[in-house]
Structure formats: structure tokens, C-alpha cells
Design an enzyme around this catalytic site. Structure first.
Site, PDB file in Angstrom:
ATOM      1  N   ASP A   7      34.910  55.872   6.073  1.00  0.00           N
ATOM      2  CA  ASP A   7      35.006  57.367   6.079  1.00  0.00           C
ATOM      3  C   ASP A   7      33.490  57.653   6.072  1.00  0.00           C
ATOM      4  O   ASP A   7      32.593  57.131   5.656  1.00  0.00           O
ATOM      5  CB  ASP A   7      35.713  57.913   4.910  1.00  0.00           C
ATOM      6  N   GLU A   9      30.960  61.540   5.930  1.00  0.00           N
ATOM      7  CA  GLU A   9      30.542  62.887   5.787  1.00  0.00           C
ATOM      8  C   GLU A   9      29.413  63.236   6.659  1.00  0.00           C
ATOM      9  O   GLU A   9      28.550  62.618   6.787  1.00  0.00           O
ATOM     10  CB  GLU A   9      30.376  63.493   4.377  1.00  0.00           C
ATOM     11  N   GLU A  51      28.337  77.046   4.111  1.00  0.00           N
ATOM     12  CA  GLU A  51      29.827  76.451   4.539  1.00  0.00           C
ATOM     13  C   GLU A  51      30.052  75.049   4.503  1.00  0.00           C
ATOM     14  O   GLU A  51      30.949  74.615   4.037  1.00  0.00           O
ATOM     15  CB  GLU A  51      29.858  76.997   5.870  1.00  0.00           C
ATOM     16  N   HIS A  56      31.703  69.363   1.035  1.00  0.00           N
ATOM     17  CA  HIS A  56      31.579  68.166   0.180  1.00  0.00           C
ATOM     18  C   HIS A  56      30.708  68.166  -1.051  1.00  0.00           C
ATOM     19  O   HIS A  56      30.601  67.097  -1.730  1.00  0.00           O
ATOM     20  CB  HIS A  56      30.960  67.211   1.064  1.00  0.00           C
ATOM     21  N   HIS A 150      35.218  67.069  -0.742  1.00  0.00           N
ATOM     22  CA  HIS A 150      35.390  65.626   0.032  1.00  0.00           C
ATOM     23  C   HIS A 150      34.385  64.778  -0.201  1.00  0.00           C
ATOM     24  O   HIS A 150      33.190  65.301  -0.437  1.00  0.00           O
ATOM     25  CB  HIS A 150      35.313  65.968   1.614  1.00  0.00           C
ATOM     26  N   ASP A 155      37.193  59.652   0.027  1.00  0.00           N
ATOM     27  CA  ASP A 155      38.071  59.551   0.709  1.00  0.00           C
ATOM     28  C   ASP A 155      38.611  58.034   1.459  1.00  0.00           C
ATOM     29  O   ASP A 155      39.794  57.959   1.762  1.00  0.00           O
ATOM     30  CB  ASP A 155      37.727  60.285   1.928  1.00  0.00           C
TER      31      ASP A 155
END
Length: 226
Positions: A7, A9, A51, A56, A150, A155
Site C-alpha cells: 500500500d 500514500e 485536504e 493521512h 490512513h 492499510d
């Protein structure tokens, strides 16, 4: 068979718009058993928006002293080796990674070694939501990972359990040997071992019955033996 649960970000949704990877998280599976992991934060050389940070929780200040992707590319590639890559919405993750790898002239991840758990989940739950949070509920995955923000490694940990459940493998007990499994006591498991009172505990019990429940069957039995 070695598999890598992966995963990432990012600073945004599209690398074509200049967005970059800011975190990579990988968990190794060997014959469906959890092994080592790879985790790295990355300086994207790009300011994150408020935003984006809300998703995260990773701030620009936090990433300032982190290495660039080119500095960790070899370490990442050495970890994944030629193993199969498991990702949720894999086109997103692998698309970003291949973009970054191409920029630094490193081998890209071939599509034929990538397995997308979204595809598996849609076949299992047609017409239903198949994001990670939804799958955790549908598959009754007992995840203790904090999901307020997140995170790539967080994740990846959740996806590991989801993937194993989708494969029909219950995650609980994978890291237990036979002795540990025998010693494992679940909160709902009945304790059927007999309780043996000491002589003092027995006498104390008799005394309690005589003084507090004089008409009970136990009191009558004790009186017959006096």
C-alpha cells in the site's frame, strides 16, 4: 510462494498531475504466513494540501528530513524481489510506483505479477461496496489498527487480513506454533477444569452455609455428618 501486500500514500490522486508517493508499506507473506515488512516515508519535494493532510495525518514538516524516492528505490526493489504483488485498487498503487521507478531508471513492476484484491472482492460481493473498511465489516476481520488516519503500513496490515480471509484462510493463529495454539484461551471459551477446594476452604464454606443459609440442603447434609 512469496507474496507482498503493498500500500502507498501519496500527495494526491494522479501522478500525471505531479503528485508523488509519500509513504510505502509492505508486508511479506511466505506460504500465507506473515513474515517481515518494509516501511518508508518519502519526501515528495512537493507541499501537501490541508485536504490531503486530513486523510493521512502526514505533514509537510514531518516529511522535510525524509529521503527521496530515488534514495530508497533499491531498498524497496530488493525487498519485493520478484514476488507477486497484492494491492487494493492495484492500478493506483502500481501506477504511482512505476512512474517513480521510471523517473529514476529502475525496473518497473510488471502487470502480470500484480493481484488486485478489489477484483477478488467484487467477485465475492457483486454490486456491494468493497473498500477496505467495508470488507473488514463483511469479512468480520478483527482489526485493532487505528483508522482515524490512513497509512501505508496500517492499510497493508489490514489488507493482509482481508486478503487471507478472501482466500479462505483465517488469520488468527498463523503465527502460533502448536504449543501456543493449545495455550490460547479465548474470552468466550468455557473453562471445564474441575475446581478443587483446600481443606480450609471447605471448612470455611461449611461455616458460611450454617450461619447464612441455615435451611439449605447443604446445611442439612453437614448437620447429618456432625
Amino acid at each position: 510462494m512469496r507474496e507482498i501486500i503493498l500500500d502507498i500514500e501519496t500527495s494526491g490522486l494522479d501522478y500525471k498531475e505531479g503528485h508523488r508517493i509519500i509513504e510505502i508499506g509492505c508486508i511479506e507473506l511466505n506460504q500465507k504466513e506473515v513474515g517481515s515488512h518494509f516501511h518508508q516515508y518519502i519526501n515528495p519535494l512537493k507541499n501537501l494540501t490541508d485536504e490531503n493532510i486530513k486523510i493521512h495525518g502526514i505533514t509537510n514538516e514531518f516529511l522535510e528530513d525524509k529521503p527521496l524516492f530515488e534514495d530508497v528505490a533499491d531498498k524497496f526493489l530488493n525487498f519485493i524481489e520478484d514476488s507477486q504483488i497484492i494491492a487494493h485498487n492495484a492500478n493506483f498503487d502500481v501506477g504511482f510506483l512505476n512512474y517513480e521507478l521510471e523517473k529514476v531508471s529502475k525496473p518497473q513492476i510488471a502487470k502480470d505479477r500484480v493481484l488486485d484484491t478489489v477484483v477478488i472482492a467484487r467477485n465475492r460481493f457483486p454490486g456491494q461496496q468493497v473498500n477496505l473498511d467495508a470488507l473488514v465489516k463483511k469479512l468480520k476481520v478483527n482489526s485493532l489498527v487505528d483508522r482515524e488516519f490512513h497509512g501505508a503500513l496500517k492499510d497493508a496490515k489490514i489488507l493482509t487480513d482481508v486478503y487471507l480471509e478472501l482466500q479462505g484462510i483465517n488469520q488468527m493463529g498463523l503465527e502460533l506454533n502448536e504449543r501456543n495454539a493449545e495455550d490460547l484461551k479465548l474470552s468466550g471459551e468455557l473453562n471445564l477444569k474441575p475446581i478443587v477446594l483446600t481443606k480450609d476452604e471447605t471448612e470455611a464454606h461449611k461455616e458460611f452455609i450454617k450461619n447464612n443459609v441455615p435451611n439449605s440442603n447443604w446445611a442439612k447434609i453437614d448437620k447429618n455428618y456432625e
